[in-house]
Write a protein that holds these residues in place. Structure first.
Motif, PDB file in Angstrom:
ATOM      1  N   ALA A  89     -11.100  10.225  33.116  1.00 32.19           N
ATOM      2  CA  ALA A  89     -10.753   9.401  34.279  1.00 32.19           C
ATOM      3  C   ALA A  89     -11.849   9.485  35.338  1.00 32.19           C
ATOM      4  CB  ALA A  89      -9.427   9.875  34.877  1.00 32.19           C
ATOM      5  N   PRO A  90     -12.326   8.349  35.864  1.00 34.85           N
ATOM      6  CA  PRO A  90     -13.445   8.382  36.804  1.00 34.85           C
ATOM      7  C   PRO A  90     -13.097   8.924  38.178  1.00 34.85           C
ATOM      8  CG  PRO A  90     -12.634   6.138  36.545  1.00 34.85           C
ATOM      9  CD  PRO A  90     -11.916   6.971  35.521  1.00 34.85           C
ATOM     10  N   ASP A  91     -11.824   8.802  38.575  1.00 37.94           N
ATOM     11  CA  ASP A  91     -11.428   9.236  39.909  1.00 37.94           C
ATOM     12  C   ASP A  91      -9.935   9.514  39.926  1.00 37.94           C
ATOM     13  OD1 ASP A  91     -10.169   6.690  40.026  1.00 37.94           O
ATOM     14  OD2 ASP A  91     -11.918   5.794  40.983  1.00 37.94           O
ATOM     15  N   MET A  92      -9.449   9.953  41.081  1.00 32.03           N
ATOM     16  CA  MET A  92      -8.044  10.314  41.195  1.00 32.03           C
ATOM     17  C   MET A  92      -7.116   9.106  41.088  1.00 32.03           C
ATOM     18  SD  MET A  92      -7.582  13.594  41.338  1.00 32.03           S
ATOM     19  CE  MET A  92      -6.038  13.959  42.194  1.00 32.03           C
ATOM     20  N   LEU A  93      -7.557   7.957  41.574  1.00 34.77           N
ATOM     21  CA  LEU A  93      -6.708   6.769  41.473  1.00 34.77           C
ATOM     22  C   LEU A  93      -6.420   6.428  40.022  1.00 34.77           C
ATOM     23  CD1 LEU A  93      -7.641   4.095  44.176  1.00 34.77           C
ATOM     24  CD2 LEU A  93      -5.420   5.130  43.722  1.00 34.77           C
ATOM     25  N   ALA A  94      -7.402   6.630  39.154  1.00 34.18           N
ATOM     26  CA  ALA A  94      -7.201   6.334  37.739  1.00 34.18           C
ATOM     27  C   ALA A  94      -6.186   7.273  37.109  1.00 34.18           C
ATOM     28  CB  ALA A  94      -8.532   6.409  36.992  1.00 34.18           C
ATOM     29  N   ALA A  95      -5.965   8.433  37.719  1.00 37.63           N
ATOM     30  CA  ALA A  95      -5.034   9.428  37.181  1.00 37.63           C
ATOM     31  C   ALA A  95      -3.680   9.379  37.877  1.00 37.63           C
ATOM     32  CB  ALA A  95      -5.640  10.822  37.314  1.00 37.63           C
ATOM     33  N   LYS A  96      -3.307   8.226  38.392  1.00 37.29           N
ATOM     34  CA  LYS A  96      -2.112   8.151  39.231  1.00 37.29           C
ATOM     35  C   LYS A  96      -0.827   8.469  38.461  1.00 37.29           C
ATOM     36  CE  LYS A  96      -1.082   3.178  38.882  1.00 37.29           C
ATOM     37  NZ  LYS A  96      -0.838   1.951  39.667  1.00 37.29           N
ATOM     38  N   VAL A  97      -0.804   8.221  37.158  1.00 35.45           N
ATOM     39  CA  VAL A  97       0.388   8.561  36.386  1.00 35.45           C
ATOM     40  C   VAL A  97       0.597  10.072  36.396  1.00 35.45           C
ATOM     41  CG1 VAL A  97       1.455   8.500  34.101  1.00 35.45           C
ATOM     42  CG2 VAL A  97       0.144   6.519  34.922  1.00 35.45           C
ATOM     43  N   ALA A  98      -0.469  10.803  36.100  1.00 34.37           N
ATOM     44  CA  ALA A  98      -0.388  12.269  36.095  1.00 34.37           C
ATOM     45  C   ALA A  98      -0.071  12.815  37.483  1.00 34.37           C
ATOM     46  CB  ALA A  98      -1.700  12.860  35.581  1.00 34.37           C
ATOM     47  N   CYS A 136     -14.850  13.900  33.508  1.00 37.83           N
ATOM     48  CA  CYS A 136     -13.614  13.560  34.221  1.00 37.83           C
ATOM     49  C   CYS A 136     -13.810  13.772  35.721  1.00 37.83           C
ATOM     50  CB  CYS A 136     -12.461  14.421  33.721  1.00 37.83           C
ATOM     51  SG  CYS A 136     -10.873  14.028  34.482  1.00 37.83           S
ATOM     52  N   GLY A 137     -13.474  12.760  36.503  1.00 39.42           N
ATOM     53  CA  GLY A 137     -13.616  12.837  37.951  1.00 39.42           C
ATOM     54  C   GLY A 137     -12.322  13.120  38.672  1.00 39.42           C
ATOM     55  N   GLY A 191      -1.976  10.606  31.187  1.00 35.87           N
ATOM     56  CA  GLY A 191      -1.736  10.489  32.623  1.00 35.87           C
ATOM     57  C   GLY A 191      -2.686   9.572  33.331  1.00 35.87           C
ATOM     58  N   VAL A 192      -3.370   8.703  32.583  1.00 33.05           N
ATOM     59  CA  VAL A 192      -4.392   7.825  33.144  1.00 33.05           C
ATOM     60  C   VAL A 192      -3.931   6.376  33.042  1.00 33.05           C
ATOM     61  CG1 VAL A 192      -6.817   7.134  33.043  1.00 33.05           C
ATOM     62  CG2 VAL A 192      -6.159   9.458  32.397  1.00 33.05           C
ATOM     63  N   ALA A 193      -4.144   5.620  34.106  1.00 37.93           N
ATOM     64  CA  ALA A 193      -3.863   4.179  34.098  1.00 37.93           C
ATOM     65  C   ALA A 193      -5.187   3.455  34.304  1.00 37.93           C
ATOM     66  CB  ALA A 193      -2.867   3.814  35.182  1.00 37.93           C
TER      67      ALA A 193
END
Length: 333
Positions: free
Chosen positions: A13-22, A42-43, A67-69
């Motif tokens: 995942a490039p950033d925290m927004l991309a990991a919003k599911v997790a 992973c960012g 956990g990535v969208a």
């Protein structure tokens, strides 16, 4: 049922927004978030233990949750190597991506050989009706955002939690993969055929007690050219009695669309309310939820005060400050 607890797969995942599911699972079901699995590059970092597959098994993890969208919801070849290994070691897999686990031959084969289960939470499980627009009993609140990923789900969950704390009748209604993974049920709205989306929201929010509030998980944005359709289904199918405006003030442009700017809160208020009144002429905009996570405390509080003064509406960050103001606004409806 998806077996818990989880190992949260963040991949690259490039950033925290991309990991919003997790992030949503970590914040709202921390007892299920035993650890995270991150690949090179992973960012994102949830601030929970980094675990290998073997370490996670030793700590009791049952399911590896994607956990990535990411944009387009795809499973890369690099991801697939990890997911196959997880199945071989004894994990079930759960995912809310558009790219379905069950459509990947390697994953299906590994699950079958190892007796594991693939959970695609974005698959509708009900033949939803076409919306009829009939007024339902009970009350409904919907957060609409100036952009995607501004905290609409967090707002709804925080309001529901505050109402539960006060002994009020309240239910969070999940409409996306994160909410479904957190609560165990809901409608994967963006996977429903377009003609049936509004009907799916009606199905999700049926008749209820007059003093019961459904907090409908918001999706997309009326101003986001990629995802406005799902927002319209929520606005009309939900027939909200109350709208909360959601905003994240530190962005340079719309999420994933560098050539588009976020609308003003005034534009969002006027557009969303006009559309909501089509299905519920008595709908009101009652408050504003601001995601201030990227602001320092003093700056955030000053911004909330300025917005509240300018808009004449109760304004808060339900995570930093609390959802009390927003729930107070609903008590008068």
């Amino acid at each position: 049922m998806i077996r818990t607890p989880y190992l949260l797969f963040l991949g690259d995942a490039p950033d925290m927004l991309a990991a919003k599911v997790a992030i949503g699972i970590r914040d709202w079901r921390p007892e299920n978030a035993v650890g995270q699995f991150r690949m090179d590059g992973c960012g994102a970092d949830l601030g929970i233990p980094d675990l290998s597959l073997d370490e996670a098994l030793e700590q009791g993890c049952k399911t590896l949750v994607v956990g990535v969208a990411n944009r387009g919801g795809v499973i890369s070849a690099a991801w697939k190597e990890v997911l196959v290994e997880a199945l071989q070691k004894g994990f079930d897999l759960a995912s809310g991506l558009h790219n379905l686990l069950r459509d990947e031959d390697e994953l299906v084969a590994a699950a079958r050989v190892n007796g594991r289960t693939l959970h695609d939470v974005r698959i509708p499980s009900v033949a939803y009706p076409i919306a009829n627009g009939k007024k339902r009993t009970g009350k409904r609140c919907l957060t609409v955002g100036t952009d995607c990923s501004v905290g609409k789900m967090y707002t709804a969950m925080a309001m529901d939690a505050e109402m539960q704390k006060r002994g009020m009748k309240s239910t969070f209604r999940a409409t996306g993969q994160t909410g479904i993974l957190i609560t165990g049920g809901g409608v994967p709205l963006d996977a429903v055929i377009a003609d049936f989306m509004a009907g799916a929201v009606e199905y999700l929010t049926p008749d209820n007690d007059d003093d019961h509030w459904d907090h409908i998980e918001g999706q997309g944005s009326l101003f986001h050219v990629s995802y406005s359709g799902v927002t319209m289904a929520l606005v009309h199918g939900g027939q909200p009695d109350a709208l909360i405006l959601g905003h994240e003030p530190t962005r340079a442009h719309m999420r994933g669309l560098p050539e588009y700017q976020q609308p003003s809160l005034e534009d969002l208020r006027d557009t969303a309310l006009a559309l909501a009144k089509v299905a519920n002429p008595n709908c009101k905009v009652v408050g504003i939820s601001v995601n201030t996570q990227h602001m320092e405390e003093a700056e955030a509080l000053a911004y909330l005060a300025e917005v509240e003064d300018r808009m004449g509406l109760p304004t808060t960050d339900p995570i930093r400050v609390g959802a009390g103001k927003l729930v107070d606004a609903l008590e008068g409806i």
